[in-house]
Design a protein around this motif. Structure first.
Motif, PDB file in Angstrom:
ATOM      1  N   LYS A  68       6.863  18.680  42.703  1.00 57.95           N
ATOM      2  CA  LYS A  68       7.799  18.106  41.729  1.00 57.95           C
ATOM      3  C   LYS A  68       7.121  16.900  41.081  1.00 57.95           C
ATOM      4  O   LYS A  68       6.545  16.060  41.766  1.00 57.95           O
ATOM      5  N   TRP A  73       8.851  21.168  37.815  1.00 62.29           N
ATOM      6  CA  TRP A  73       8.295  21.789  39.004  1.00 62.29           C
ATOM      7  C   TRP A  73       7.064  22.563  38.580  1.00 62.29           C
ATOM      8  O   TRP A  73       7.072  23.270  37.573  1.00 62.29           O
ATOM      9  N   GLU A  90      17.055  27.944  42.444  1.00 61.21           N
ATOM     10  CA  GLU A  90      17.313  26.510  42.287  1.00 61.21           C
ATOM     11  C   GLU A  90      18.449  26.121  43.220  1.00 61.21           C
ATOM     12  O   GLU A  90      19.563  26.646  43.121  1.00 61.21           O
ATOM     13  N   ASP A 143      20.666  20.709  44.984  1.00 66.09           N
ATOM     14  CA  ASP A 143      20.065  19.392  44.729  1.00 66.09           C
ATOM     15  C   ASP A 143      18.981  19.437  43.644  1.00 66.09           C
ATOM     16  O   ASP A 143      18.329  18.427  43.366  1.00 66.09           O
ATOM     17  N   THR A 194      16.225  21.324  43.707  1.00 63.02           N
ATOM     18  CA  THR A 194      14.937  21.755  44.255  1.00 63.02           C
ATOM     19  C   THR A 194      14.706  23.225  43.929  1.00 63.02           C
ATOM     20  O   THR A 194      15.610  24.044  44.037  1.00 63.02           O
ATOM     21  N   TRP A 195      13.484  23.535  43.524  1.00 59.61           N
ATOM     22  CA  TRP A 195      13.105  24.927  43.251  1.00 59.61           C
ATOM     23  C   TRP A 195      12.410  25.502  44.481  1.00 59.61           C
ATOM     24  O   TRP A 195      11.526  24.870  45.059  1.00 59.61           O
ATOM     25  N   VAL A 196      12.790  26.725  44.853  1.00 62.70           N
ATOM     26  CA  VAL A 196      12.202  27.425  45.992  1.00 62.70           C
ATOM     27  C   VAL A 196      11.642  28.759  45.484  1.00 62.70           C
ATOM     28  O   VAL A 196      12.381  29.542  44.879  1.00 62.70           O
TER      29      VAL A 196
END
Length: 153
Positions: free
Chosen positions: A16, A29, A77, A80, A82-84
């Motif tokens: 990030k 990201w 996504e 929070d 955050t990308w996974v």
């Protein structure tokens, strides 16, 4: 874990970064690492499968015929922000479908080894006719083959 004829597992990690755009701070990201699953899993990485499908061969061919073939990492996504990493594809249609559904996608240049593997997959299962009315400029390979055949006759 080794790759097979149609599945190549890789470990992917993202990073990030915050970028200043005018007065605003934007979060982006980016790909941090992409390592074959035959290697040791890097800390903080996720196992993602690059899976090839027979019905996507035409899209793979279009991608491989580009000056810079691409891979598309589709991410989930979290709440929070955050990308996974969720899946990896060489099909532009998969990436476009994900983007239309507001699913994050990161594109990256395709490694040569993956391009060779995809080329072997297409060769093994046969080329698919590309609809010329949609992408006339991409059907150049067929035209070149016909020109070569005419010269040899």
């Amino acid at each position: 874990m080794q790759h097979t004829d149609n599945v190549w597992p890789v470990y992917v990690s993202l990073t990030k970064s915050e970028k200043q755009v005018g007065r605003w701070t934007s979060v982006q990201w980016e790909l941090d690492q992409m390592v074959p699953a035959s290697c040791k899993q890097p800390e903080g990485s996720n196992l993602v499968l690059l899976e090839l499908h027979r019905d996507e061969r035409a899209s793979y061919r279009l991608n491989l015929d580009l000056d810079t073939p691409m891979l598309y990492l589709v991410c989930d996504e979290l709440v929070d922000g955050t990308w996974v990493p969720a899946s990896l594809s060489a099909c532009q249609n998969v990436a476009a479908g994900a983007l239309e559904g507001d699913t994050p996608v990161i594109s990256m240049a395709m490694p040569d080894a993956v391009a060779c593997w995809i080329e072997a997959f297409i060769t093994r299962h046969g080329e698919v006719e590309i609809c010329a009315h949609r992408r006339k400029h991409v059907n150049r390979r067929k035209e070149l083959a016909e020109d070569q055949r005419r010269k040899n006759v």
